[in-house]
Design an enzyme around this catalytic site. Structure first.
Site, PDB file in Angstrom:
ATOM      1  N   ARG A  45       0.837  -1.195   0.000  1.00 19.70           N
ATOM      2  CA  ARG A  45       0.000   0.000   0.000  1.00 19.70           C
ATOM      3  C   ARG A  45       0.881   1.257   0.000  1.00 19.70           C
ATOM      4  O   ARG A  45       0.626   2.209  -0.716  1.00 19.70           O
ATOM      5  CB  ARG A  45      -0.955   0.030   1.210  1.00 19.70           C
ATOM      6  CG  ARG A  45      -1.682   1.352   1.296  1.00 19.70           C
ATOM      7  CD  ARG A  45      -2.826   1.444   2.315  1.00 19.70           C
ATOM      8  NE  ARG A  45      -2.855   0.476   3.376  1.00 19.70           N
ATOM      9  CZ  ARG A  45      -2.075   0.519   4.465  1.00 19.70           C
ATOM     10  NH1 ARG A  45      -1.202   1.498   4.639  1.00 19.70           N
ATOM     11  NH2 ARG A  45      -2.169  -0.415   5.387  1.00 19.70           N
ATOM     12  N   TYR A  97     -17.095  18.462 -13.348  1.00 25.65           N
ATOM     13  CA  TYR A  97     -17.424  17.050 -13.608  1.00 25.65           C
ATOM     14  C   TYR A  97     -18.438  16.558 -12.563  1.00 25.65           C
ATOM     15  O   TYR A  97     -18.257  16.794 -11.358  1.00 25.65           O
ATOM     16  CB  TYR A  97     -16.129  16.230 -13.545  1.00 25.65           C
ATOM     17  CG  TYR A  97     -16.335  14.747 -13.666  1.00 25.65           C
ATOM     18  CD1 TYR A  97     -16.677  14.169 -14.887  1.00 25.65           C
ATOM     19  CD2 TYR A  97     -16.197  13.914 -12.558  1.00 25.65           C
ATOM     20  CE1 TYR A  97     -16.881  12.814 -14.987  1.00 25.65           C
ATOM     21  CE2 TYR A  97     -16.387  12.550 -12.665  1.00 25.65           C
ATOM     22  CZ  TYR A  97     -16.733  12.002 -13.887  1.00 25.65           C
ATOM     23  OH  TYR A  97     -16.940  10.659 -13.989  1.00 25.65           O
ATOM     24  N   ASP A 169      -8.031  20.037 -13.016  1.00 22.94           N
ATOM     25  CA  ASP A 169      -8.347  18.711 -13.550  1.00 22.94           C
ATOM     26  C   ASP A 169      -8.028  18.779 -15.041  1.00 22.94           C
ATOM     27  O   ASP A 169      -8.733  19.403 -15.819  1.00 22.94           O
ATOM     28  CB  ASP A 169      -9.825  18.389 -13.295  1.00 22.94           C
ATOM     29  CG  ASP A 169     -10.205  16.986 -13.769  1.00 22.94           C
ATOM     30  OD1 ASP A 169      -9.580  16.494 -14.725  1.00 22.94           O
ATOM     31  OD2 ASP A 169     -11.142  16.389 -13.190  1.00 22.94           O
ATOM     32  N   LYS A 194      -8.979   8.068 -19.126  1.00 28.13           N
ATOM     33  CA  LYS A 194      -9.252   8.741 -20.406  1.00 28.13           C
ATOM     34  C   LYS A 194      -7.995   8.770 -21.294  1.00 28.13           C
ATOM     35  O   LYS A 194      -7.582   7.726 -21.758  1.00 28.13           O
ATOM     36  CB  LYS A 194      -9.808  10.133 -20.117  1.00 28.13           C
ATOM     37  CG  LYS A 194     -10.825  10.190 -18.955  1.00 28.13           C
ATOM     38  CD  LYS A 194     -12.138   9.504 -19.250  1.00 28.13           C
ATOM     39  CE  LYS A 194     -13.027   9.327 -18.028  1.00 28.13           C
ATOM     40  NZ  LYS A 194     -13.394  10.524 -17.310  1.00 28.13           N
TER      41      LYS A 194
HETATM   42  C1  PLP Z   1     -13.862  10.782 -15.889  1.00 26.60           C
HETATM   43  C2  PLP Z   1     -13.480  12.027 -15.197  1.00 26.60           C
HETATM   44  C3  PLP Z   1     -13.187  12.045 -13.820  1.00 26.60           C
HETATM   45  C4  PLP Z   1     -13.357  10.819 -12.940  1.00 26.60           C
HETATM   46  O1  PLP Z   1     -12.471   9.819 -13.273  1.00 26.60           O
HETATM   47  P1  PLP Z   1     -12.783   8.257 -12.976  1.00 26.60           P
HETATM   48  O2  PLP Z   1     -11.543   7.606 -13.445  1.00 26.60           O
HETATM   49  O3  PLP Z   1     -13.994   7.911 -13.774  1.00 26.60           O
HETATM   50  O4  PLP Z   1     -13.022   8.137 -11.525  1.00 26.60           O
HETATM   51  C5  PLP Z   1     -12.792  13.228 -13.257  1.00 26.60           C
HETATM   52  N1  PLP Z   1     -12.680  14.356 -13.978  1.00 26.60           N
HETATM   53  C6  PLP Z   1     -12.970  14.385 -15.293  1.00 26.60           C
HETATM   54  C7  PLP Z   1     -12.853  15.659 -16.033  1.00 26.60           C
HETATM   55  C8  PLP Z   1     -13.383  13.222 -15.953  1.00 26.60           C
HETATM   56  O5  PLP Z   1     -13.686  13.264 -17.249  1.00 26.60           O
END
Ligand code: PLP
Length: 388
Positions: A45, A97, A169, A194
């Site tokens: 961890r 988001y 983000d 993504k």
């Molecule tokens: C998908 C997404 C998240 C969350 O990510 P997960 O991997 O689905 O938990 C956060 N911010 C943005 C802009 C996203 O597109």
């Protein structure tokens, strides 16, 4: 060194065996010589060699002091929120988001954190809310799904005047299109699900920080809360990152062509893409985004109904109907019924997510095939209309 060369060669060759692919250390613990005498690893961890390599690669990719890998993007966001104490305040971009909104509002407000949602496309709007209790200014740029862009440098100057940290983000831009730490931000979040992963085959999250002070704090939180990414997924993410420049450059070029095509379509009402000169925040995007505007394009239909949008999103051949974005295969989604279903209609309309809004995530297929796919749907829909 050019970016792609630097990314490829930030993935180290294994010193023990010469393996050119990073070894997957599938272990829970590490044998010690004497209590506390170890090779820098004591429990999985706290640290894992495969994860450490991923974290170093991502830190370098974002020009940060250190990187941290989490089980999902939301787990990464959650770790950053744990920097706060009851009574602290956050100023956040208003069309944040949905998952972040849910976490902020339904979990952290309960613990005494106050959140102000502000339209950050005008940086001066922050001035009305910032005060000595403001700990974080939280932005996404571009936002989902209407791709609003905020001036990271200007926001950072305002935030730093009150000793608040700026969190960006960077999921939608990717580190290839935008480098927030160089623009003044302090912390970067990625949903590795993504563009970093890029193949729609894993979920992961990352935090990258600018200073040693923040690195120590996030390391402590990562170990204390434990939402780490497992070694198999760390390996898969490293493998995805190796090709990120090629993928993202192509996806951005294709998205621009798709946006230009949509702009000329009779059936289309509005097209949202920061690369279009008609986009409300095009000038800021041009200034801070390396000439790359992302692989996501959104548009609304003149027939502004959910029925029309649903017919559209279920008629494409190459754009597959699914949530998520950033993968090599193109995806299409209807935010009103999918990603933004939990947002009340009134609030959704306010942020530009109209009933017929459609979001495209361009993959790496040939642009002409993707445009052909959309063209076909428009032709079939108009045929349908003339029959009835
Ligand atoms: C998908 C997404 C998240 C969350 O990510 P997960 O991997 O689905 O938990 C956060 N911010 C943005 C802009 C996203 O597109």
């Amino acid at each position: 060194m050019q970016k792609t060369t630097s990314i490829i060669h930030s993935v180290p060759v294994d010193e023990l065996t010469g393996s050119i692919s990073v070894p997957i250390y599938q272990t829970a613990t590490y044998v010690q010589e004497a209590p506390g005498v170890n090779k820098g690893f004591d429990y999985a961890r706290s640290n894992n060699p495969t994860r450490k390599i991923l974290e170093d690669i991502v830190a370098k990719l974002e020009n940060g002091e250190a990187g941290f890998a989490f089980a999902t993007g939301l787990a990464a966001i959650d770790a950053v929120l744990k920097l706060l104490s009851a009574g602290d305040e956050i100023i956040a971009v208003d069309d944040i988001y949905g998952g972040a909104y849910r976490l902020f509002t339904h979990i952290y407000e309960k613990f005494g954190i106050k959140i102000h949602y502000v339209d950050t496309t005008n940086a001066d709007n922050i001035i009305d809310y910032i005060n000595p209790k403001t700990k974080l200014v939280w932005i996404e740029s571009p936002t989902n799904p209407t791709l609003k862009v905020s001036d990271i440098q200007k926001i950072s100057d305002i935030a730093h005047s009150q000793n608040a940290w700026v969190v960006v983000d960077n999921t939608f831009a990717s580190p290839i299109a935008q480098q927030p730490l160089l623009l003044g931000a302090d912390i970067i979040i990625h949903s590795g699900t993504k563009y970093l992963g890029g193949h729609s085959d894993l979920v992961a999250g990352l935090v990258v920080v600018k200073t040693k002070e923040l690195a120590e704090k996030i390391k402590f939180i990562q170990n204390a809360s434990g939402g780490i990414l497992g070694p198999q997924d760390c390996w898969l993410l490293i493998r995805g990152i190796e090709t990120i420049t090629l993928r993202v450059e192509r996806q951005c070029k294709t998205a621009l062509k798709v946006a230009e095509f949509l702009q000329e379509c009779e059936e289309v009402a509005d097209v949202y893409y920061p690369g279009l000169t008609s986009h409300l925040n095009h000038e800021i995007a041009k200034k801070q985004q390396n000439g790359l505007y992302g692989g996501v394009v959104s548009f609304s239909l003149k027939d502004d109904t959910e029925t029309a949008a649903i017919e559209f999103v279920t008629s494409t051949k190459y754009f597959k109907l699914a949530e998520s974005l950033g993968g090599v295969k193109s995806l299409i989604c209807h935010p009103a019924q999918m990603t933004h279903k939990s947002v009340p209609r009134e609030k959704r309309l306010q942020s530009g997510v109209v009933d017929s809004l459609i979001r495209l995530s361009c993959g790496i297929e040939e642009a002409e095939d993707l445009i052909g796919d959309l063209k076909n749907v428009f032709q079939n829909i108009s045929k349908f209309e003339t029959i009835v």
